[in-house]
Design an enzyme around this catalytic site. Sequence first.
Site, PDB file in Angstrom:
ATOM      1  N   GLU A 113      -6.793   0.431  16.388  1.00  0.00           N
ATOM      2  CA  GLU A 113      -6.544   1.575  15.527  1.00  0.00           C
ATOM      3  C   GLU A 113      -6.891   1.805  14.104  1.00  0.00           C
ATOM      4  O   GLU A 113      -7.680   0.737  13.552  1.00  0.00           O
ATOM      5  CB  GLU A 113      -4.880   1.792  15.442  1.00  0.00           C
ATOM      6  CG  GLU A 113      -4.211   1.875  16.852  1.00  0.00           C
ATOM      7  CD  GLU A 113      -2.682   1.693  16.855  1.00  0.00           C
ATOM      8  OE1 GLU A 113      -2.141   1.794  15.667  1.00  0.00           O
ATOM      9  OE2 GLU A 113      -2.075   1.369  17.641  1.00  0.00           O
ATOM     10  N   LYS A 115      -6.726   2.216  10.265  1.00  0.00           N
ATOM     11  CA  LYS A 115      -5.580   1.839   9.264  1.00  0.00           C
ATOM     12  C   LYS A 115      -5.414   2.824   8.166  1.00  0.00           C
ATOM     13  O   LYS A 115      -6.181   3.104   7.491  1.00  0.00           O
ATOM     14  CB  LYS A 115      -5.820   0.408   8.576  1.00  0.00           C
ATOM     15  CG  LYS A 115      -4.626  -0.124   7.698  1.00  0.00           C
ATOM     16  CD  LYS A 115      -4.774  -1.576   7.384  1.00  0.00           C
ATOM     17  CE  LYS A 115      -3.494  -2.135   6.696  1.00  0.00           C
ATOM     18  NZ  LYS A 115      -3.377  -1.411   5.337  1.00  0.00           N
ATOM     19  N   ASP A 117      -4.336   5.169   5.118  1.00  0.00           N
ATOM     20  CA  ASP A 117      -3.976   4.857   3.894  1.00  0.00           C
ATOM     21  C   ASP A 117      -3.191   5.961   3.262  1.00  0.00           C
ATOM     22  O   ASP A 117      -3.485   6.489   2.416  1.00  0.00           O
ATOM     23  CB  ASP A 117      -5.466   4.667   3.136  1.00  0.00           C
ATOM     24  CG  ASP A 117      -5.246   3.693   1.807  1.00  0.00           C
ATOM     25  OD1 ASP A 117      -4.221   3.396   1.619  1.00  0.00           O
ATOM     26  OD2 ASP A 117      -6.210   3.633   0.842  1.00  0.00           O
ATOM     27  N   TYR A 224       2.087   5.833  14.856  1.00  0.00           N
ATOM     28  CA  TYR A 224       1.509   4.620  15.594  1.00  0.00           C
ATOM     29  C   TYR A 224       2.176   3.512  15.892  1.00  0.00           C
ATOM     30  O   TYR A 224       1.705   2.370  16.570  1.00  0.00           O
ATOM     31  CB  TYR A 224       0.503   4.060  14.478  1.00  0.00           C
ATOM     32  CG  TYR A 224       0.895   3.495  13.279  1.00  0.00           C
ATOM     33  CD1 TYR A 224       1.753   2.446  13.025  1.00  0.00           C
ATOM     34  CD2 TYR A 224       0.390   4.373  12.118  1.00  0.00           C
ATOM     35  CE1 TYR A 224       2.274   2.218  11.811  1.00  0.00           C
ATOM     36  CE2 TYR A 224       0.890   4.000  10.878  1.00  0.00           C
ATOM     37  CZ  TYR A 224       1.768   2.780  10.698  1.00  0.00           C
ATOM     38  OH  TYR A 224       2.409   2.524   9.415  1.00  0.00           O
ATOM     39  N   LYS A 311      -9.853  -5.382   6.924  1.00  0.00           N
ATOM     40  CA  LYS A 311      -9.952  -4.490   5.724  1.00  0.00           C
ATOM     41  C   LYS A 311     -11.354  -4.285   5.291  1.00  0.00           C
ATOM     42  O   LYS A 311     -12.040  -5.092   5.268  1.00  0.00           O
ATOM     43  CB  LYS A 311      -8.979  -4.855   4.408  1.00  0.00           C
ATOM     44  CG  LYS A 311      -7.978  -5.257   4.303  1.00  0.00           C
ATOM     45  CD  LYS A 311      -7.057  -4.009   3.932  1.00  0.00           C
ATOM     46  CE  LYS A 311      -5.900  -4.072   3.120  1.00  0.00           C
ATOM     47  NZ  LYS A 311      -5.295  -3.476   2.183  1.00  0.00           N
ATOM     48  N   CYS A 405     -14.911  15.979 -30.815  1.00  0.00           N
ATOM     49  CA  CYS A 405     -14.911  16.620 -29.403  1.00  0.00           C
ATOM     50  C   CYS A 405     -16.362  17.127 -29.299  1.00  0.00           C
ATOM     51  O   CYS A 405     -17.224  17.744 -30.247  1.00  0.00           O
ATOM     52  CB  CYS A 405     -14.004  18.035 -29.582  1.00  0.00           C
ATOM     53  SG  CYS A 405     -14.355  19.053 -28.066  1.00  0.00           S
ATOM     54  N   CYS A 408     -16.374  21.367 -29.541  1.00  0.00           N
ATOM     55  CA  CYS A 408     -16.146  21.872 -30.936  1.00  0.00           C
ATOM     56  C   CYS A 408     -16.002  20.896 -32.187  1.00  0.00           C
ATOM     57  O   CYS A 408     -15.512  21.545 -33.399  1.00  0.00           O
ATOM     58  CB  CYS A 408     -14.909  22.615 -30.822  1.00  0.00           C
ATOM     59  SG  CYS A 408     -13.300  21.282 -30.690  1.00  0.00           S
ATOM     60  N   CYS A 423      -8.745  16.543 -27.532  1.00  0.00           N
ATOM     61  CA  CYS A 423      -9.061  17.580 -28.518  1.00  0.00           C
ATOM     62  C   CYS A 423      -7.977  18.403 -28.743  1.00  0.00           C
ATOM     63  O   CYS A 423      -7.538  19.084 -27.947  1.00  0.00           O
ATOM     64  CB  CYS A 423     -10.349  18.325 -28.064  1.00  0.00           C
ATOM     65  SG  CYS A 423     -10.523  19.513 -28.868  1.00  0.00           S
ATOM     66  N   CYS A 429     -11.444  25.470 -28.824  1.00  0.00           N
ATOM     67  CA  CYS A 429     -12.279  24.775 -28.059  1.00  0.00           C
ATOM     68  C   CYS A 429     -12.668  25.350 -26.740  1.00  0.00           C
ATOM     69  O   CYS A 429     -11.952  26.005 -25.907  1.00  0.00           O
ATOM     70  CB  CYS A 429     -11.554  23.238 -27.774  1.00  0.00           C
ATOM     71  SG  CYS A 429     -12.805  22.213 -26.830  1.00  0.00           S
TER      72      CYS A 429
HETATM   73  S1  IVH Z   1       1.045  -1.070  12.923  1.00  0.00           S
HETATM   74  C1  IVH Z   1       4.343  -4.581  12.815  1.00  0.00           C
HETATM   75  N1  IVH Z   1      -0.819   0.370  12.716  1.00  0.00           N
HETATM   76  O1  IVH Z   1      -0.673  -0.961   7.402  1.00  0.00           O
HETATM   77  C2  IVH Z   1       3.216  -3.783  12.590  1.00  0.00           C
HETATM   78  N2  IVH Z   1       0.219  -0.179  10.324  1.00  0.00           N
HETATM   79  O2  IVH Z   1       0.591  -3.908   6.561  1.00  0.00           O
HETATM   80  C3  IVH Z   1       3.665  -2.442  12.032  1.00  0.00           C
HETATM   81  N3  IVH Z   1      -0.782   0.883   8.668  1.00  0.00           N
HETATM   82  O3  IVH Z   1       2.306  -0.314   5.268  1.00  0.00           O
HETATM   83  C4  IVH Z   1       2.345  -1.865  11.340  1.00  0.00           C
HETATM   84  N4  IVH Z   1      -2.236   2.149   9.834  1.00  0.00           N
HETATM   85  O4  IVH Z   1       2.099   1.257   7.096  1.00  0.00           O
HETATM   86  C5  IVH Z   1       0.226  -0.315  11.828  1.00  0.00           C
HETATM   87  N5  IVH Z   1      -2.347   2.151  12.823  1.00  0.00           N
HETATM   88  C6  IVH Z   1      -1.394   1.415  11.854  1.00  0.00           C
HETATM   89  C7  IVH Z   1      -1.583   1.413  10.416  1.00  0.00           C
HETATM   90  C8  IVH Z   1      -0.784   0.739   9.950  1.00  0.00           C
HETATM   91  C9  IVH Z   1      -1.795   2.076   8.482  1.00  0.00           C
HETATM   92  C10 IVH Z   1      -0.084   0.529   7.276  1.00  0.00           C
HETATM   93  C11 IVH Z   1       1.519   0.304   7.342  1.00  0.00           C
HETATM   94  C12 IVH Z   1       1.940  -0.791   6.731  1.00  0.00           C
HETATM   95  C13 IVH Z   1       0.526  -1.738   6.491  1.00  0.00           C
HETATM   96  C14 IVH Z   1       0.476  -2.881   7.241  1.00  0.00           C
END
Ligand code: IVH
Length: 678
Positions: A113, A115, A117, A224, A311, A405, A408, A423, A429
């Site tokens: 999946e 991740k 943010d 998720y 990551k 500035c 101005c 400023c 300005c």
């Molecule tokens: S699963 C027990 N799936 O990543 C596992 N986490 O450290 C539960 N996050 O703060 C997490 N996308 O909020 C999972 N597709 C995804 C995610 C996800 C983002 C975040 C989650 C958590 C951090 C994991």
Amino acid sequence: MDKSAIENKISALTQELNQHNHSYYVLNSPTISDYAYDKLLHELMNLENEHPEFKDPHSPTQRVGSDLSNDFTQITHQYPMLSLGNTYNEGEIADFYQRVSKAIGDDVEYVCELKYDGTSISLTYENGKLKHAVTRGDGEKGDDVTSNVKTIKSIPLKLKGDYPANFEVRGEIFMPTAEFLKTNELREIEGEAPFANARNAAAGSLKMKKSAEMAKRRLDCFLYYLLGPQMPTNLHSENLEKARSWGFKIPEYYKICKSLPEIYNFINYWDKERHHLPFEIDGIVIKVNDIHLQNELGYTAKTPRWAISYKFKAEEALTQLLSVDFQVGRSGRITPVANLKPVQLAGTTVKRASLHNADIIAQLDLHESDMVYVEKGGEIIPKITRVEMNSRHPMSAPVCFITHCPQCNTPLIRPEGEAAHLCPNDKACPPQLKGKIEHFVSRKALDIDSFGEQVVDFLFEKGLVRAVSDIYHLTYDNLIGMTRVSHDEENKTLFSFKEKSTQNLLDGIAQSKQVPFANVLFGLGIKHVGATVAKTLTKTFNTIDKLANATLDELTALDDIGPKVAQSVIGYFADPDNRALVERLKTAGLRLESEAPTQSNGKFNGLSFVISGTFAAFTRDELKNTIENNGGKNLSGVSAKTSYLVAGENTGPSKLAKAEKLKVKIISETDFIDLLER
Ligand code: IVH
């Protein structure tokens, strides 16, 4: 209509609105115009207000949020919210894969999946209704942010289909990139520091005190992870699909992978493609699909053994610093911007990078012509992360922050405790003056259509509009025939005032004389007076003269007006130039008075309430709204002036003790309803 017809109508409207919400926010395919949607919503709101006995806390009308303050109570998670182990390269992914194979064998299906943010959230549903939304907090307990979360339209308040009676669903609340950019623009206008990235913006918004304010931030939520005593299937991926059928926004970006190369392909694909997504991701999550196998693998103290995150490396490029520009924002904030030798980074050519403020330049120890590393993190604008010291020319001088500035030439100031230089010449300005005009004509202020940035810039340069009051002196003869050409060698026509565009602009200006007082007040651009504060102020001070003469005590007596806002208002009206501007706007015919306030039915006129604990028939916000709508006042603490303490479940013992001591009447939720219906 008789009672049952009303109930049926409310239920039909609710269903219809829920359906449109789902189509728009979850499926991204609208089934109704905004106008028609608003009409239905207002119809439902009116019916609910007239017949509160049929009001449902899960009604779509609850999504607009409330203007009253949230205080977040803490809730213990039924299942702790764990984090994920991080990996940064293929080798570490292979280690994870091997660990899993060793424990449960080779034939394992993984779900890869994205991740997301943002900020994680846990939603509890009971009998198909959203019960709680809780932040991660320390993993054991988090903040109850239910009333804020209800304003996120992609989160269903009621489910459809064959959902289990009790379950939790977890996901990520995020701010889409376009919304993030808009939010920061608005913050700049209102004199607030911009958010560093979309993640901070989402987390900050979720903790906003007023859900009605948070509703404006337009957050979104991907889910998720489903958990509870009876899961529909034994596969994580199928559970997600089930959850989609109940109404949740389940991202479509996941993929089932059966081997390491497939996992690597997924990672490599998204490492490039992520730059085209309308939201930020910072990696990939890899999960064992089979829930029995997940349980077999189990958990360490902090992380599951059945999932891991990968990551993305922030992409980095090395290039040369050519020069540093200092930009002046609308509120006078100076932003240093590095001009770079163009370099390819994450699919785009980077020519500029933000340097934020003087501290950052000093931390980097930046010298002229340095070779620098630029990185695209969660931020939209790339930033310089470090200097390649080995390439520095021994004679190159440090980059110095300017003292005056660039627009101005006024000496800059740096307010105590703030990172940014300013400023202070807000009266002359040019970018600050233009910024004030742009703000004044913007949608939430005077809403003058066809008065875009280009037009402001042009009329300012021509000397026709130097202050907002000049807008009301523009005439057809002033404008017609004026043409703006580009300053480059092409001399292209950018726009010209023809008959129709001139008339449109003048019509827009004429119409702006009808916008409510609160919009005009917001349009004045008083620091810290955003659209909501402007509304609060105009409710109490119904003419601009009353507001201009308000004292610090009178201002801070209002809910949500703190000393910072009050001082700013007083400072604004203490300036004779500002008072003269207001007089000119009055002469121009703008509305600087509120209409007579709509009378509430006043059952609670003159009464003040403190509410404590949780309630069965109302959320805390609903209870507070009901009090206000009936003319009562909400107080945060018990004092001798309090008429009633409404004590729900888990009322704070100190509030009870204080109410008893001061002989304040303590009433239950049922007593309150009796009082209301009496
Ligand atoms: S699963 C027990 N799936 O990543 C596992 N986490 O450290 C539960 N996050 O703060 C997490 N996308 O909020 C999972 N597709 C995804 C995610 C996800 C983002 C975040 C989650 C958590 C951090 C994991």
